[in-house]
Design an enzyme around this catalytic site. Structure first.
Site, PDB file in Angstrom:
ATOM      1  N   THR A  48       1.042  -1.257   0.242  1.00 18.67           N
ATOM      2  CA  THR A  48       0.185   0.109   0.059  1.00 18.67           C
ATOM      3  C   THR A  48       0.880   1.146   0.248  1.00 18.67           C
ATOM      4  O   THR A  48       0.647   2.494  -0.072  1.00 18.67           O
ATOM      5  CB  THR A  48      -0.926  -0.261   1.562  1.00 18.67           C
ATOM      6  OG1 THR A  48       0.074  -0.367   1.875  1.00 18.67           O
ATOM      7  CG2 THR A  48      -1.781  -1.083   1.198  1.00 18.67           C
ATOM      8  N   PRO A  53      -3.029  -0.427  -3.989  1.00 13.58           N
ATOM      9  CA  PRO A  53      -4.311   0.144  -3.103  1.00 13.58           C
ATOM     10  C   PRO A  53      -5.011  -1.818  -2.997  1.00 13.58           C
ATOM     11  O   PRO A  53      -4.706  -2.966  -2.906  1.00 13.58           O
ATOM     12  CB  PRO A  53      -6.118   0.665  -3.380  1.00 13.58           C
ATOM     13  CG  PRO A  53      -5.048   0.198  -5.481  1.00 13.58           C
ATOM     14  CD  PRO A  53      -3.759   0.358  -5.674  1.00 13.58           C
ATOM     15  N   ASP A  54      -5.046  -1.624  -1.464  1.00 13.31           N
ATOM     16  CA  ASP A  54      -4.952  -3.336  -0.920  1.00 13.31           C
ATOM     17  C   ASP A  54      -7.031  -3.640  -2.094  1.00 13.31           C
ATOM     18  O   ASP A  54      -7.275  -2.563  -2.037  1.00 13.31           O
ATOM     19  CB  ASP A  54      -5.502  -3.599   0.414  1.00 13.31           C
ATOM     20  CG  ASP A  54      -6.078  -2.284   1.470  1.00 13.31           C
ATOM     21  OD1 ASP A  54      -7.100  -2.273   0.648  1.00 13.31           O
ATOM     22  OD2 ASP A  54      -5.774  -2.711   2.852  1.00 13.31           O
ATOM     23  N   PHE A  55      -7.530  -4.638  -1.188  1.00  6.78           N
ATOM     24  CA  PHE A  55      -8.944  -5.016  -2.155  1.00  6.78           C
ATOM     25  C   PHE A  55     -10.263  -4.287  -1.250  1.00  6.78           C
ATOM     26  O   PHE A  55     -10.582  -4.204  -2.119  1.00  6.78           O
ATOM     27  CB  PHE A  55      -8.323  -6.471  -1.963  1.00  6.78           C
ATOM     28  CG  PHE A  55      -7.888  -6.725  -3.324  1.00  6.78           C
ATOM     29  CD1 PHE A  55      -8.536  -6.941  -4.153  1.00  6.78           C
ATOM     30  CD2 PHE A  55      -6.466  -7.254  -2.639  1.00  6.78           C
ATOM     31  CE1 PHE A  55      -7.600  -8.090  -6.080  1.00  6.78           C
ATOM     32  CE2 PHE A  55      -5.463  -7.925  -4.234  1.00  6.78           C
ATOM     33  CZ  PHE A  55      -5.883  -7.602  -4.992  1.00  6.78           C
ATOM     34  N   ARG A  56     -10.085  -4.534   0.476  1.00  3.88           N
ATOM     35  CA  ARG A  56     -11.533  -4.445   1.368  1.00  3.88           C
ATOM     36  C   ARG A  56     -11.026  -3.332   1.856  1.00  3.88           C
ATOM     37  O   ARG A  56     -12.164  -3.191   2.577  1.00  3.88           O
ATOM     38  CB  ARG A  56     -10.956  -6.073   1.674  1.00  3.88           C
ATOM     39  CG  ARG A  56     -11.370  -7.589   1.460  1.00  3.88           C
ATOM     40  CD  ARG A  56     -11.111  -8.513   1.931  1.00  3.88           C
ATOM     41  NE  ARG A  56     -11.282  -9.663   1.018  1.00  3.88           N
ATOM     42  CZ  ARG A  56     -10.623 -10.494   0.226  1.00  3.88           C
ATOM     43  NH1 ARG A  56      -9.674  -9.790   0.219  1.00  3.88           N
ATOM     44  NH2 ARG A  56     -11.184 -11.077  -0.852  1.00  3.88           N
ATOM     45  N   ASN A 127       0.090 -11.199  -2.944  1.00  2.70           N
ATOM     46  CA  ASN A 127       0.305 -10.152  -3.837  1.00  2.70           C
ATOM     47  C   ASN A 127      -0.041 -10.724  -5.215  1.00  2.70           C
ATOM     48  O   ASN A 127       1.028 -11.276  -5.683  1.00  2.70           O
ATOM     49  CB  ASN A 127       0.825  -9.550  -3.379  1.00  2.70           C
ATOM     50  CG  ASN A 127       1.221  -8.259  -1.792  1.00  2.70           C
ATOM     51  OD1 ASN A 127      -0.253  -8.695  -1.278  1.00  2.70           O
ATOM     52  ND2 ASN A 127       2.014  -8.475  -1.221  1.00  2.70           N
ATOM     53  N   ASP A 129       1.066  -8.308  -7.536  1.00  2.00           N
ATOM     54  CA  ASP A 129       1.898  -7.042  -8.416  1.00  2.00           C
ATOM     55  C   ASP A 129       3.503  -7.462  -8.691  1.00  2.00           C
ATOM     56  O   ASP A 129       3.283  -6.745  -9.186  1.00  2.00           O
ATOM     57  CB  ASP A 129       1.489  -6.085  -6.919  1.00  2.00           C
ATOM     58  CG  ASP A 129       2.323  -6.380  -6.056  1.00  2.00           C
ATOM     59  OD1 ASP A 129       3.156  -6.648  -5.843  1.00  2.00           O
ATOM     60  OD2 ASP A 129       1.552  -6.051  -4.683  1.00  2.00           O
ATOM     61  N   HIS A 146      -1.703 -16.778  -4.525  1.00  4.60           N
ATOM     62  CA  HIS A 146      -2.945 -16.297  -5.270  1.00  4.60           C
ATOM     63  C   HIS A 146      -2.618 -15.766  -6.821  1.00  4.60           C
ATOM     64  O   HIS A 146      -3.296 -15.180  -8.214  1.00  4.60           O
ATOM     65  CB  HIS A 146      -4.095 -14.663  -5.121  1.00  4.60           C
ATOM     66  CG  HIS A 146      -4.151 -15.684  -3.516  1.00  4.60           C
ATOM     67  ND1 HIS A 146      -4.255 -14.549  -2.550  1.00  4.60           N
ATOM     68  CD2 HIS A 146      -4.174 -16.407  -2.949  1.00  4.60           C
ATOM     69  CE1 HIS A 146      -4.650 -15.239  -1.306  1.00  4.60           C
ATOM     70  NE2 HIS A 146      -5.058 -16.301  -1.642  1.00  4.60           N
ATOM     71  N   CYS A 154      -2.971 -19.102 -21.609  1.00  4.85           N
ATOM     72  CA  CYS A 154      -4.642 -19.490 -22.712  1.00  4.85           C
ATOM     73  C   CYS A 154      -5.474 -20.426 -21.075  1.00  4.85           C
ATOM     74  O   CYS A 154      -5.139 -21.480 -21.159  1.00  4.85           O
ATOM     75  CB  CYS A 154      -5.077 -19.492 -23.282  1.00  4.85           C
ATOM     76  SG  CYS A 154      -6.572 -20.586 -24.244  1.00  4.85           S
ATOM     77  N   ASN A 244       2.078  -5.710  11.602  1.00  5.85           N
ATOM     78  CA  ASN A 244       1.124  -5.330  11.281  1.00  5.85           C
ATOM     79  C   ASN A 244       0.539  -4.610  11.681  1.00  5.85           C
ATOM     80  O   ASN A 244       0.644  -4.093  13.077  1.00  5.85           O
ATOM     81  CB  ASN A 244       0.110  -6.590  10.802  1.00  5.85           C
ATOM     82  CG  ASN A 244      -0.943  -6.587  10.033  1.00  5.85           C
ATOM     83  OD1 ASN A 244      -0.565  -6.838   8.357  1.00  5.85           O
ATOM     84  ND2 ASN A 244      -2.434  -7.316  10.253  1.00  5.85           N
ATOM     85  N   GLU A 246      -2.579  -4.187  12.165  1.00  4.48           N
ATOM     86  CA  GLU A 246      -3.398  -5.021  13.924  1.00  4.48           C
ATOM     87  C   GLU A 246      -3.004  -6.372  14.326  1.00  4.48           C
ATOM     88  O   GLU A 246      -2.649  -6.863  13.277  1.00  4.48           O
ATOM     89  CB  GLU A 246      -5.197  -4.891  13.655  1.00  4.48           C
ATOM     90  CG  GLU A 246      -5.612  -5.331  11.926  1.00  4.48           C
ATOM     91  CD  GLU A 246      -6.782  -5.555  11.422  1.00  4.48           C
ATOM     92  OE1 GLU A 246      -7.671  -4.252  12.429  1.00  4.48           O
ATOM     93  OE2 GLU A 246      -6.773  -5.695  10.535  1.00  4.48           O
TER      94      GLU A 246
END
Length: 397
Positions: A48, A53-56, A127, A129, A146, A154, A244, A246
């Site tokens: 970030t 941007p992150d996803f959520r 990630n 990216d 991911h 293809c 992190n 949190e």
């Protein structure tokens, strides 16, 4: 991995491996050569600060900023079923996320530093990216749980697709098709879409955390399975460090868990400094700067030391103070004009009462100019956008 492990460890419980549950104890553990096989697990939070941007995250996350693509729901951009019928939204988004648009953060360089010191067993990342790669972490040290933009193929016959053709398609926001004439299926980067299986590489390496002697988890919510279960694969006596914003998952539930609740870049700098690596880390990160990657000489302004968050905040305060001073000066000018205006008005009233007729205004050119300036200077909406730019800055997505 029972429910008891999700509870935070009692402060009175002594650690098994570390001398204490502190950053300094982790650094000592590394310096003593006891951490030779380090597993790192990362999520969107390490990217970030690069501008991705992150996803959520509400309002600022990727999913919250996809309305312009007219999707039936935000996640559809990464849904394989939707992609088959309408791949263009993904390629519109891919142009902004594609590697090369962003510089790796110092956290990415920290992972590369672990590799260069021969300490990195494996990096597991959520990630897509490719910033770990751009920071110098080699392919064989990365498990992209991911998938990523690193490869493309293809979706029908799985034939690889040339990288240069993919770059061209993304630049043009066009939709590439398989180069095999007998197939002509849609092509996409090997990012795991909803409805697709995780890469085989993830499952083949999933047991590696059990072989680690140190685990570092950074910038992830640990909310998506099966990635979220990786820290639990570590041995009971293996120290685990969370860097992190949190506390997440069951991190903090074991005797040798150390939690650094702060942003990732600050946390890795502190850890590197405690290990005696900070200068090395800063030098390594400097090599990822655009001017360094292009072989250009270092710009003169790059010689200036990087300002700390406190120094940056002080600059903003100084800027705000200057603007307040300017506003106060403007107020004084207005006050002077008002006094003159009242004096003139009073003089005209007096003259009228004495039968002398109207009196010419006594205002000077200077005060008129101040009045004009005051009329032009209107307060901006919000009022503090110059201090908190993200209040008015729209996401690039």
């Amino acid at each position: 991995m029972g429910q008891d492990e999700s509870r935070m460890v009692d402060e009175k419980t002594p650690p098994q491996t570390l001398k204490s549950r502190t950053l300094d104890a982790v650094a000592e553990y590394i310096r003593d050569g006891r951490a030779r096989r380090i597993v790192v697990m990362t999520g969107a939070g390490i990217s970030t600060s690069a501008g991705i941007p992150d996803f959520r995250s509400p309002d600022t996350g990727l999913y919250a900023n996809l309305a312009r693509l007219n999707l039936p729901y935000a996640e559809a951009v990464f849904d394989i079923g939707y992609f088959r019928g309408n791949p263009l939204p993904f390629y519109t988004l891919a142009q902004e996320l594609y590697p090369g648009n962003y510089r790796p953060t110092i956290t990415h360089s920290f992972i590369n530093l672990l590799h260069q010191k021969g300490l990195l067993l494996k990096l597991f990342t959520q990630n897509i990216d490719c910033l770990e790669r751009e920071a110098g972490v080699p392919d064989d040290k990365i498990v992209e749980a991911h998938g990523s933009f690193a490869r493309q193929s293809c979706i029908e016959c799985k034939a690889p697709y040339p990288e240069e053709l993919m770059k061209k398609a993304i630049h043009e926001k066009s939709v590439p098709h398989c180069i095999r004439e007998e197939c002509d299926g849609l092509v996409k980067p090997e990012i795991v879409f909803f409805g697709e299986q995780l890469p085989a590489d993830f499952f083949e390496n999933r047991s590696l955390p059990g072989e680690a002697d140190l685990c570092i988890v950074m910038g992830t919510s640990l909310s998506v399975q099966p990635f979220a279960s990786l820290p639990m694969m570590c041995g009971d006596g293996t120290p685990r460090v969370l860097i992190n914003g949190e506390q997440v998952g069951e991190m903090g539930s074991r005797a040798d868990d150390v939690l650094l609740i702060q942003d990732c870049d600050t946390g890795v700098r502190k850890l590197a400094e405690a290990c005696g690596w900070l200068d090395e880390l800063e030098d390594l990160w400097e090599q990822t700067a655009p001017w360094a990657r292009s072989g250009q000489p270092k710009p003169e302004q790059a010689d200036e030391p990087k300002k700390s968050p406190d120094e940056q905040l002080q600059d903003e305060v100084d800027k705000l103070t200057k603007e307040i001073d300017q506003n106060l000066q403007l107020g004084q000018d207005q006050h002077t004009w008002l006094e003159n205006h009242v004096d003139n008005k009073f003089a005209r009233v007096q003259d009228n009462e004495n039968g002398k007729g109207p009196t010419a205004p006594l205002t000077t050119g200077k005060t008129v100019a101040s009045d004009t300036k005051a009329e032009r200077r209107e307060p901006s909406d919000g009022g503090l956008h110059h201090v908190f730019p993200w209040l008015s800055k729209k996401s690039s997505l």
